[in-house]
Design a protein around this motif. Structure first.
Motif, PDB file in Angstrom:
ATOM      1  N   LEU A 283       0.836  -1.211   0.000  1.00 24.68           N
ATOM      2  CA  LEU A 283       0.000   0.000   0.000  1.00 24.68           C
ATOM      3  C   LEU A 283       0.866   1.254   0.000  1.00 24.68           C
ATOM      4  O   LEU A 283       0.614   2.207  -0.759  1.00 24.68           O
ATOM      5  N   ILE A 284       1.910   1.254   0.830  1.00 24.21           N
ATOM      6  CA  ILE A 284       2.815   2.405   0.905  1.00 24.21           C
ATOM      7  C   ILE A 284       3.565   2.595  -0.406  1.00 24.21           C
ATOM      8  O   ILE A 284       3.683   3.712  -0.906  1.00 24.21           O
TER       9      ILE A 284
ATOM     10  N   GLY B 257       2.703   1.600  -3.422  1.00 20.58           N
ATOM     11  CA  GLY B 257       1.797   2.016  -4.482  1.00 20.58           C
ATOM     12  C   GLY B 257       1.395   3.478  -4.405  1.00 20.58           C
ATOM     13  O   GLY B 257       1.179   4.122  -5.431  1.00 20.58           O
ATOM     14  N   SER B 258       1.302   3.992  -3.182  1.00 23.80           N
ATOM     15  CA  SER B 258       0.879   5.389  -3.004  1.00 23.80           C
ATOM     16  C   SER B 258       2.062   6.340  -2.829  1.00 23.80           C
ATOM     17  O   SER B 258       1.869   7.550  -2.709  1.00 23.80           O
TER      18      SER B 258
ATOM     19  N   THR C  48       5.153   8.812  -3.293  1.00 19.27           N
ATOM     20  CA  THR C  48       5.552   9.849  -4.259  1.00 19.27           C
ATOM     21  C   THR C  48       6.973  10.333  -3.990  1.00 19.27           C
ATOM     22  O   THR C  48       7.468  11.219  -4.685  1.00 19.27           O
TER      23      THR C  48
ATOM     24  N   ARG D  16      -0.706   2.178 -10.584  1.00 18.40           N
ATOM     25  CA  ARG D  16      -0.532   1.866  -9.158  1.00 18.40           C
ATOM     26  C   ARG D  16      -1.484   0.776  -8.665  1.00 18.40           C
ATOM     27  O   ARG D  16      -1.355   0.305  -7.539  1.00 18.40           O
TER      28      ARG D  16
ATOM     29  N   TYR E  66      -2.044  -1.841  -5.040  1.00 13.97           N
ATOM     30  CA  TYR E  66      -3.243  -1.812  -4.193  1.00 13.97           C
ATOM     31  C   TYR E  66      -3.921  -3.180  -4.168  1.00 13.97           C
ATOM     32  O   TYR E  66      -4.442  -3.608  -3.128  1.00 13.97           O
TER      33      TYR E  66
END
Length: 399
Positions: free
Chosen positions: A90-91, A93-94, A96, A163, A167
């Motif tokens: 999750l981290i 994929g999100s 930046t 992404r 997830y």
């Protein structure tokens, strides 16, 4: 109490599903990594570091995880590993920022260090010595199948967003975690855990490393390292080798890897248990090392798609049979120290996975054939190490 595999299909199905999901999650992000790399403006060096960070975190954490498996229970560590895996995906994929990605990879390495020894110890606890090779073959097949299916699933999901595969991996890890909470039970009694825990409280990281040098374990651990070293060096270079030497397209390379992997999975599922019963772990390991060494050399001499495919199928099969054979051997010798042995197994595997690709890459820059020849030499060294089993180990391992 140990039961037959038929009597505990649900438990084994959940355990194998956990491994499958973890390695599916690792595999399904492979197709999107180049695009993700471009979006994040990451260099090849940074991508290499992200791979190394995962392996390094797994290496450092594995001995601790092995002791915690014995101290706190198999179920708790499996659940913790699945939860951390989901969080890491999750981290990532999100993310930046590159440091967020590093954090995610560290958590991913820790999760791998938790899941592998906990599931291995759980399976060893609930299976008889006679059926353990078959169960370990299923375990290895679950890992391989996750890797095979992962990239295809990832490519399909990526159509909905670059992404999304990350997830999706987080979501299936969450499902596996919840199902494990409600279905799995601790395989050992409180009294058994109290006895094991009393022993592990007096151990330390360096103490575990020293214990792994005991002749009862070390020869097998040395071969675990040799296998991981040789296999990672071979697999890391395979696509580059195929591209530079034969001019194969990504589609050709993907076809060879997929067909070879499926071939290995089928043999593991239906033949591994019988092969161990007939040959024993030691002889099977030696045959696989000899086969792997010969075919690694042959890979530098052959040409033609179908011949390359055939050789690759059998060299991948040799590696695929080595893994569960070594794991079965170690679990037989572990007795009540299943967590410790599984943890150190993961440690030596991680060490090989760190050193192997680096050595393979350096040798490839010198001569494209050198990584394969080097892998052959490493496997011959491993074969020489197994000779010492006759003198040291076979007498010490309980029947």
């Amino acid at each position: 109490m140990k039961k037959s595999i038929k009597d505990q299909k649900t438990v084994l199905l959940i355990l194998l599903s956990n491994l499958f999901i973890a390695f599916l999650g690792i595999g399904l992000v492979i197709p999107v990594m180049p695009s993700f790399m471009n979006i994040m403006h990451l260099s090849g060096q940074t991508m290499g570091y992200l791979v190394a960070v995962f392996a390094a975190a797994q290496l450092v954490m594995s001995p601790f995880a092995g002791r915690w498996v014995d101290r706190y229970g198999r179920k708790k560590i499996i659940i913790a590993g699945l939860f951390l895996f989901g969080v890491s995906e999750l981290i990532f994929g999100s993310g930046t920022n590159v440091w967020v990605l590093y954090t995610a990879r560290v958590l991913g390495g820790i999760s791998a260090a938790f899941i592998m020894p906990a599931v291995t110890a759980y399976i060893a606890d609930v299976t008889t010595l006679e059926e353990r090779p078959k169960a370990m073959g299923y375990m290895s097949a679950a890992i391989s199948t996750g890797f095979i299916i992962g990239p295809g699933v990832g490519g399909f999901i990526a159509a909905y967003g670059i992404r999304m595969p990350f997830y999706f991996a987080a979501a299936i890890a969450c499902i596996a975690c919840i199902s494990s909470i409600f279905i799995l039970k601790e395989p050992l009694t409180k009294e058994q855990f109290a006895e094991i825990s009393a022993n592990t409280k007096h151990t330390s990281f360096f103490g575990d490393v020293r214990r792994s040098l005991n002749p009862l374990y070390f020869i097998a651990f040395a071969i675990v390292f040799v296998l991981a070293f040789g296999l990672s060096a071979y697999e890391t270079i395979f696509s580059l080798f195929s591209d530079h030497k034969f001019g194969y397209t990504p589609k050709d390379i993907a076809a060879i890897i997929t067909i070879s992997s499926i071939f290995g999975v089928v043999v593991q599922l239906f033949m591994f248990g019988g092969m161990v019963d007939k040959l024993g772990e030691k002889k099977l390991i030696q045959i696989c090392l000899i086969t792997g060494a010969i075919l690694a050399v042959a890979s530098t001499l052959i040409s033609g798609f179908w011949l390359v495919l055939t050789v690759t199928c059998f060299i991948f099969l040799a590696f695929d049979l080595l893994r569960p054979a070594l794991t079965t051997f170690l679990s037989r010798s572990a007795g009540k120290e299943q967590g410790f042995v599984a943890g150190m197994n993961s440690t030596y595997t991680s060490l090989g996975n760190i050193v192997g690709p680096a050595a393979g890459g350096i040798l490839f820059d010198v001569n494209i054939n050198y990584p394969y020849l080097f892998a052959a030499v490493i496997m011959v060294i491993g074969l020489g190490i197994t000779v010492m089993w006759k003198e040291r180990l076979q007498e010490e391992i309980p029947e």
